[in-house]
Design a protein around this motif. Structure first.
Motif, PDB file in Angstrom:
ATOM      1  N   ASP A 118       0.881  -1.243   0.174  1.00 27.31           N
ATOM      2  CA  ASP A 118      -0.169   0.029   0.125  1.00 27.31           C
ATOM      3  C   ASP A 118       0.877   1.348   0.037  1.00 27.31           C
ATOM      4  O   ASP A 118       0.578   2.385  -0.684  1.00 27.31           O
ATOM      5  N   ILE A 119       1.936   1.275   0.974  1.00 23.29           N
ATOM      6  CA  ILE A 119       2.613   2.250   1.060  1.00 23.29           C
ATOM      7  C   ILE A 119       3.635   2.626  -0.336  1.00 23.29           C
ATOM      8  O   ILE A 119       3.676   3.795  -0.847  1.00 23.29           O
ATOM      9  N   GLN A 120       3.978   1.406  -0.696  1.00 21.21           N
ATOM     10  CA  GLN A 120       4.737   1.801  -2.101  1.00 21.21           C
ATOM     11  C   GLN A 120       4.030   2.056  -3.381  1.00 21.21           C
ATOM     12  O   GLN A 120       4.346   3.141  -4.031  1.00 21.21           O
ATOM     13  N   LEU A 121       2.726   1.689  -3.296  1.00 17.72           N
ATOM     14  CA  LEU A 121       1.733   2.248  -4.324  1.00 17.72           C
ATOM     15  C   LEU A 121       1.794   3.744  -4.031  1.00 17.72           C
ATOM     16  O   LEU A 121       1.479   4.366  -5.080  1.00 17.72           O
ATOM     17  N   LYS A 122       1.445   4.298  -2.984  1.00 20.79           N
ATOM     18  CA  LYS A 122       0.995   5.694  -2.444  1.00 20.79           C
ATOM     19  C   LYS A 122       2.326   6.627  -2.958  1.00 20.79           C
ATOM     20  O   LYS A 122       2.166   7.696  -3.243  1.00 20.79           O
ATOM     21  N   LEU A 123       3.421   5.729  -2.716  1.00 17.08           N
ATOM     22  CA  LEU A 123       4.810   6.810  -2.757  1.00 17.08           C
ATOM     23  C   LEU A 123       5.159   7.034  -4.180  1.00 17.08           C
ATOM     24  O   LEU A 123       5.801   7.855  -4.620  1.00 17.08           O
ATOM     25  N   GLY A 124       4.714   6.048  -5.097  1.00 19.25           N
ATOM     26  CA  GLY A 124       5.232   6.099  -6.350  1.00 19.25           C
ATOM     27  C   GLY A 124       6.514   5.862  -6.500  1.00 19.25           C
ATOM     28  O   GLY A 124       7.171   4.999  -5.929  1.00 19.25           O
ATOM     29  N   ALA A 125       7.272   6.669  -7.349  1.00 20.91           N
ATOM     30  CA  ALA A 125       8.717   6.758  -7.475  1.00 20.91           C
ATOM     31  C   ALA A 125       9.587   7.482  -6.499  1.00 20.91           C
ATOM     32  O   ALA A 125      10.800   7.650  -6.955  1.00 20.91           O
ATOM     33  N   LEU A 126       8.769   7.854  -5.420  1.00 23.24           N
ATOM     34  CA  LEU A 126       9.674   8.579  -4.382  1.00 23.24           C
ATOM     35  C   LEU A 126      10.913   7.699  -3.752  1.00 23.24           C
ATOM     36  O   LEU A 126      12.048   8.302  -3.759  1.00 23.24           O
ATOM     37  N   CYS A 127      10.714   6.700  -3.668  1.00 22.66           N
ATOM     38  CA  CYS A 127      11.912   5.756  -3.197  1.00 22.66           C
ATOM     39  C   CYS A 127      11.436   4.195  -3.465  1.00 22.66           C
ATOM     40  O   CYS A 127      10.549   3.952  -3.829  1.00 22.66           O
ATOM     41  N   ASN A 128      12.598   3.195  -3.237  1.00 22.32           N
ATOM     42  CA  ASN A 128      12.414   2.063  -3.446  1.00 22.32           C
ATOM     43  C   ASN A 128      11.837   1.152  -2.594  1.00 22.32           C
ATOM     44  O   ASN A 128      11.862   1.676  -1.428  1.00 22.32           O
ATOM     45  N   ARG A 129      11.633  -0.051  -2.782  1.00 24.98           N
ATOM     46  CA  ARG A 129      11.080  -0.856  -1.665  1.00 24.98           C
ATOM     47  C   ARG A 129      12.077  -1.130  -0.442  1.00 24.98           C
ATOM     48  O   ARG A 129      11.471  -1.267   0.638  1.00 24.98           O
TER      49      ARG A 129
END
Length: 128
Positions: A28-39
């Motif tokens: 969920d967090i990764q989806l909302k952040l987009g390209a801001l940072c990697n997993r």
């Protein structure tokens, strides 16, 4: 505990979790952040935020780790409450005012527990 610096990723992840009424998974967090940072950065930030007492994590009924905001946890977590997992909308909610009583045999000491209840949340139930 040594304070860590506030990077843009850390600030954004904390803001996401803090603003959410529902627990969020890493995905969920990764989806909302987009390209801001990697997993990997997300995992590291989540670990730091938990160490700082700003968020807590728990495993949901489906085996996915979820993260939610802390209330009154300055370094030591106190999250012995129910986490409710909705079978319909898949949201996970901390239910702070519902604390189950657990009685163990003599000489057993509880330090922490993970209590997840699944069913239909109030929002989904009212849509019927």
């Amino acid at each position: 505990m040594k304070p860590t610096r506030n990077t843009p990723a850390k600030t954004e992840i904390f803001n996401l979790i803090n603003a959410s009424e529902k627990a969020l998974s890493h995905a969920d967090i990764q989806l909302k952040l987009g390209a801001l940072c990697n997993r990997v950065t997300i995992y590291r930030v989540l670990e730091r935020l938990e160490e700082e007492g700003k968020i807590h994590k728990f495993v949901n009924v489906d085996g996915v780790v979820n993260f939610a905001k802390c209330k009154n946890c300055a370094g030591e977590h106190h999250h012995n409450h129910i986490h409710f997992s909705c079978e319909q909308c898949k949201s996970v909610i901390c239910v702070e005012n519902a604390v189950p009583e657990i009685e163990l045999p003599e000489k057993f000491i509880i330090h922490d527990y993970n209590f997840v209840v699944s069913g239909i949340c109030a929002s989904c139930n009212s849509k019927k």
